[in-house]
Design a protein around this motif. Structure first.
Motif, PDB file in Angstrom:
ATOM      1  N   GLN A 135     -12.596   1.304  24.430  1.00  0.00           N
ATOM      2  CA  GLN A 135     -12.222  -0.075  24.708  1.00  0.00           C
ATOM      3  C   GLN A 135     -10.769  -0.154  25.203  1.00  0.00           C
ATOM      4  O   GLN A 135     -10.453  -0.899  26.125  1.00  0.00           O
ATOM      5  CB  GLN A 135     -12.410  -0.952  23.457  1.00  0.00           C
ATOM      6  N   ILE A 136      -9.906   0.646  24.620  1.00  0.00           N
ATOM      7  CA  ILE A 136      -8.502   0.667  25.051  1.00  0.00           C
ATOM      8  C   ILE A 136      -8.392   1.245  26.463  1.00  0.00           C
ATOM      9  O   ILE A 136      -7.649   0.717  27.301  1.00  0.00           O
ATOM     10  CB  ILE A 136      -7.622   1.473  24.061  1.00  0.00           C
ATOM     11  N   ASN A 137      -9.136   2.312  26.743  1.00  0.00           N
ATOM     12  CA  ASN A 137      -9.121   2.890  28.092  1.00  0.00           C
ATOM     13  C   ASN A 137      -9.561   1.872  29.131  1.00  0.00           C
ATOM     14  O   ASN A 137      -8.944   1.741  30.196  1.00  0.00           O
ATOM     15  CB  ASN A 137     -10.020   4.130  28.165  1.00  0.00           C
ATOM     16  N   GLU A 138     -10.649   1.156  28.852  1.00  0.00           N
ATOM     17  CA  GLU A 138     -11.149   0.140  29.778  1.00  0.00           C
ATOM     18  C   GLU A 138     -10.132  -0.981  29.952  1.00  0.00           C
ATOM     19  O   GLU A 138      -9.936  -1.495  31.048  1.00  0.00           O
ATOM     20  CB  GLU A 138     -12.486  -0.431  29.292  1.00  0.00           C
ATOM     21  N   LEU A 139      -9.481  -1.347  28.869  1.00  0.00           N
ATOM     22  CA  LEU A 139      -8.455  -2.389  28.905  1.00  0.00           C
ATOM     23  C   LEU A 139      -7.298  -1.966  29.813  1.00  0.00           C
ATOM     24  O   LEU A 139      -6.831  -2.741  30.636  1.00  0.00           O
ATOM     25  CB  LEU A 139      -7.965  -2.641  27.482  1.00  0.00           C
ATOM     26  N   LEU A 140      -6.839  -0.731  29.670  1.00  0.00           N
ATOM     27  CA  LEU A 140      -5.724  -0.240  30.475  1.00  0.00           C
ATOM     28  C   LEU A 140      -6.111  -0.121  31.953  1.00  0.00           C
ATOM     29  O   LEU A 140      -5.281  -0.358  32.831  1.00  0.00           O
ATOM     30  CB  LEU A 140      -5.223   1.099  29.933  1.00  0.00           C
ATOM     31  N   LYS A 141      -7.373   0.231  32.213  1.00  0.00           N
ATOM     32  CA  LYS A 141      -7.841   0.319  33.601  1.00  0.00           C
ATOM     33  C   LYS A 141      -7.866  -1.046  34.269  1.00  0.00           C
ATOM     34  O   LYS A 141      -7.544  -1.167  35.435  1.00  0.00           O
ATOM     35  CB  LYS A 141      -9.248   0.910  33.655  1.00  0.00           C
ATOM     36  N   GLY A 142      -8.283  -2.066  33.536  1.00  0.00           N
ATOM     37  CA  GLY A 142      -8.440  -3.395  34.112  1.00  0.00           C
ATOM     38  C   GLY A 142      -7.316  -4.354  33.783  1.00  0.00           C
ATOM     39  O   GLY A 142      -7.515  -5.570  33.764  1.00  0.00           O
ATOM     40  N   LYS A 143      -6.123  -3.833  33.564  1.00  0.00           N
ATOM     41  CA  LYS A 143      -5.023  -4.682  33.091  1.00  0.00           C
ATOM     42  C   LYS A 143      -4.623  -5.759  34.098  1.00  0.00           C
ATOM     43  O   LYS A 143      -4.265  -6.865  33.696  1.00  0.00           O
ATOM     44  CB  LYS A 143      -3.824  -3.847  32.673  1.00  0.00           C
ATOM     45  N   GLU A 144      -4.715  -5.491  35.384  1.00  0.00           N
ATOM     46  CA  GLU A 144      -4.333  -6.501  36.377  1.00  0.00           C
ATOM     47  C   GLU A 144      -5.297  -7.688  36.329  1.00  0.00           C
ATOM     48  O   GLU A 144      -4.874  -8.838  36.362  1.00  0.00           O
ATOM     49  CB  GLU A 144      -4.298  -5.896  37.786  1.00  0.00           C
ATOM     50  N   GLY A 145      -6.581  -7.426  36.242  1.00  0.00           N
ATOM     51  CA  GLY A 145      -7.569  -8.498  36.150  1.00  0.00           C
ATOM     52  C   GLY A 145      -7.419  -9.304  34.870  1.00  0.00           C
ATOM     53  O   GLY A 145      -7.573 -10.529  34.869  1.00  0.00           O
ATOM     54  N   ILE A 146      -7.088  -8.620  33.791  1.00  0.00           N
ATOM     55  CA  ILE A 146      -6.892  -9.296  32.505  1.00  0.00           C
ATOM     56  C   ILE A 146      -5.676 -10.219  32.574  1.00  0.00           C
ATOM     57  O   ILE A 146      -5.719 -11.357  32.113  1.00  0.00           O
ATOM     58  CB  ILE A 146      -6.746  -8.266  31.370  1.00  0.00           C
ATOM     59  N   ARG A 147      -4.620  -9.741  33.182  1.00  0.00           N
ATOM     60  CA  ARG A 147      -3.404 -10.570  33.309  1.00  0.00           C
ATOM     61  C   ARG A 147      -3.656 -11.785  34.193  1.00  0.00           C
ATOM     62  O   ARG A 147      -3.189 -12.884  33.905  1.00  0.00           O
ATOM     63  CB  ARG A 147      -2.257  -9.737  33.846  1.00  0.00           C
ATOM     64  N   VAL A 153      -2.061  -6.074  23.269  1.00  0.00           N
ATOM     65  CA  VAL A 153      -2.172  -4.613  23.343  1.00  0.00           C
ATOM     66  C   VAL A 153      -1.482  -4.095  24.600  1.00  0.00           C
ATOM     67  O   VAL A 153      -0.772  -3.084  24.559  1.00  0.00           O
ATOM     68  CB  VAL A 153      -3.661  -4.174  23.305  1.00  0.00           C
ATOM     69  N   LEU A 154      -1.662  -4.787  25.725  1.00  0.00           N
ATOM     70  CA  LEU A 154      -1.010  -4.364  26.968  1.00  0.00           C
ATOM     71  C   LEU A 154       0.513  -4.417  26.837  1.00  0.00           C
ATOM     72  O   LEU A 154       1.213  -3.519  27.311  1.00  0.00           O
ATOM     73  CB  LEU A 154      -1.468  -5.234  28.137  1.00  0.00           C
ATOM     74  N   SER A 207      -5.056  -1.447  16.853  1.00  0.00           N
ATOM     75  CA  SER A 207      -5.861  -2.631  17.163  1.00  0.00           C
ATOM     76  C   SER A 207      -7.196  -2.647  16.432  1.00  0.00           C
ATOM     77  O   SER A 207      -7.948  -3.611  16.554  1.00  0.00           O
ATOM     78  CB  SER A 207      -6.127  -2.689  18.668  1.00  0.00           C
ATOM     79  N   HIS A 208      -7.525  -1.558  15.756  1.00  0.00           N
ATOM     80  CA  HIS A 208      -8.790  -1.416  15.029  1.00  0.00           C
ATOM     81  C   HIS A 208     -10.009  -1.492  15.957  1.00  0.00           C
ATOM     82  O   HIS A 208     -11.006  -2.148  15.651  1.00  0.00           O
ATOM     83  CB  HIS A 208      -8.913  -2.464  13.913  1.00  0.00           C
ATOM     84  N   VAL A 209      -9.892  -0.841  17.104  1.00  0.00           N
ATOM     85  CA  VAL A 209     -11.005  -0.753  18.056  1.00  0.00           C
ATOM     86  C   VAL A 209     -11.135   0.692  18.512  1.00  0.00           C
ATOM     87  O   VAL A 209     -10.309   1.539  18.168  1.00  0.00           O
ATOM     88  CB  VAL A 209     -10.792  -1.676  19.280  1.00  0.00           C
ATOM     89  N   LEU A 269       2.912   3.881  23.660  1.00  0.00           N
ATOM     90  CA  LEU A 269       2.001   4.572  22.732  1.00  0.00           C
ATOM     91  C   LEU A 269       0.832   5.182  23.497  1.00  0.00           C
ATOM     92  O   LEU A 269       0.439   4.683  24.553  1.00  0.00           O
ATOM     93  CB  LEU A 269       1.464   3.586  21.685  1.00  0.00           C
ATOM     94  N   ASN A 270       0.258   6.235  22.928  1.00  0.00           N
ATOM     95  CA  ASN A 270      -0.923   6.821  23.557  1.00  0.00           C
ATOM     96  C   ASN A 270      -2.155   5.986  23.199  1.00  0.00           C
ATOM     97  O   ASN A 270      -2.113   5.093  22.361  1.00  0.00           O
ATOM     98  CB  ASN A 270      -1.091   8.292  23.170  1.00  0.00           C
ATOM     99  N   VAL A 271      -3.258   6.301  23.838  1.00  0.00           N
ATOM    100  CA  VAL A 271      -4.492   5.527  23.686  1.00  0.00           C
ATOM    101  C   VAL A 271      -4.983   5.556  22.240  1.00  0.00           C
ATOM    102  O   VAL A 271      -5.393   4.526  21.689  1.00  0.00           O
ATOM    103  CB  VAL A 271      -5.578   6.053  24.651  1.00  0.00           C
ATOM    104  N   ARG A 272      -4.938   6.691  21.607  1.00  0.00           N
ATOM    105  CA  ARG A 272      -5.406   6.812  20.224  1.00  0.00           C
ATOM    106  C   ARG A 272      -4.595   5.912  19.282  1.00  0.00           C
ATOM    107  O   ARG A 272      -5.146   5.217  18.437  1.00  0.00           O
ATOM    108  CB  ARG A 272      -5.346   8.259  19.751  1.00  0.00           C
ATOM    109  N   SER A 273      -3.273   5.909  19.440  1.00  0.00           N
ATOM    110  CA  SER A 273      -2.418   5.069  18.592  1.00  0.00           C
ATOM    111  C   SER A 273      -2.693   3.586  18.817  1.00  0.00           C
ATOM    112  O   SER A 273      -2.741   2.807  17.873  1.00  0.00           O
ATOM    113  CB  SER A 273      -0.945   5.349  18.874  1.00  0.00           C
ATOM    114  N   LEU A 274      -2.891   3.203  20.087  1.00  0.00           N
ATOM    115  CA  LEU A 274      -3.213   1.809  20.392  1.00  0.00           C
ATOM    116  C   LEU A 274      -4.554   1.405  19.771  1.00  0.00           C
ATOM    117  O   LEU A 274      -4.697   0.305  19.241  1.00  0.00           O
ATOM    118  CB  LEU A 274      -3.264   1.583  21.901  1.00  0.00           C
ATOM    119  N   ALA A 275      -5.523   2.311  19.827  1.00  0.00           N
ATOM    120  CA  ALA A 275      -6.843   2.032  19.264  1.00  0.00           C
ATOM    121  C   ALA A 275      -6.763   1.857  17.751  1.00  0.00           C
ATOM    122  O   ALA A 275      -7.368   0.938  17.191  1.00  0.00           O
ATOM    123  CB  ALA A 275      -7.821   3.150  19.630  1.00  0.00           C
ATOM    124  N   GLU A 276      -6.036   2.731  17.087  1.00  0.00           N
ATOM    125  CA  GLU A 276      -5.896   2.637  15.634  1.00  0.00           C
ATOM    126  C   GLU A 276      -5.162   1.362  15.232  1.00  0.00           C
ATOM    127  O   GLU A 276      -5.544   0.688  14.286  1.00  0.00           O
ATOM    128  CB  GLU A 276      -5.153   3.866  15.094  1.00  0.00           C
TER     129      GLU A 276
END
Length: 119
Positions: A40-52, A16-17, A34-36, A25-32
């Motif tokens: 969840q997408i907002n939190e993912l984008l906020k914590g992308k460095e930790g996820i990587r 997704v990242l 990914s089917h979430v 893509l905007n958050v809504r498009s990413l959510a649709e």
């Protein structure tokens, strides 16, 4: 009845990242896509460095990752080490004693907002 909620595993979060960066893509498009949910997408984008960082360290695609790093996690780690040491020396440890030790650690680390609890 099974839950309708879906949590992305680490590999799916990385995917997704990558899509977010490449396709802008905007958050809504990413959510649709990914089917979430949008949250969840907002939190993912906020914590992308930790996820990587987690992806680089373990690369386990089935790992479900939740970044729970809080200001009190340092206290938790030190308190757990103290607890293990006390129990190894057969020192009885009560909940009140744990709270007192946590309060001391919070003061020594300079956390004014720290409040010990029963949890």
């Amino acid at each position: 009845m099974a839950s309708k909620r879906k949590r992305l595993n680490l590999k799916e979060k990385i995917d997704v990242l990558e899509v977010a960066e490449k396709e802008k893509l905007n958050v809504r498009s990413l959510a649709e896509r990914s089917h979430v949910g949008i949250t969840q997408i907002n939190e993912l984008l906020k914590g992308k460095e930790g996820i990587r960082k987690t992806w680089v360290l373990n690369s386990n695609e089935n790992l479900k990752f939740r970044e729970l790093k809080t200001e009190t996690s340092e206290i938790d780690e030190v308190l757990m080490k103290w607890f293990r040491s006390a129990r190894a020396n057969n020192v009885p440890v009560s909940g009140v004693l744990l709270q007192e030790k946590a309060r001391e650690l919070g003061e020594s680390l300079g956390l004014e907002t720290f409040m010990d609890s029963n949890g």
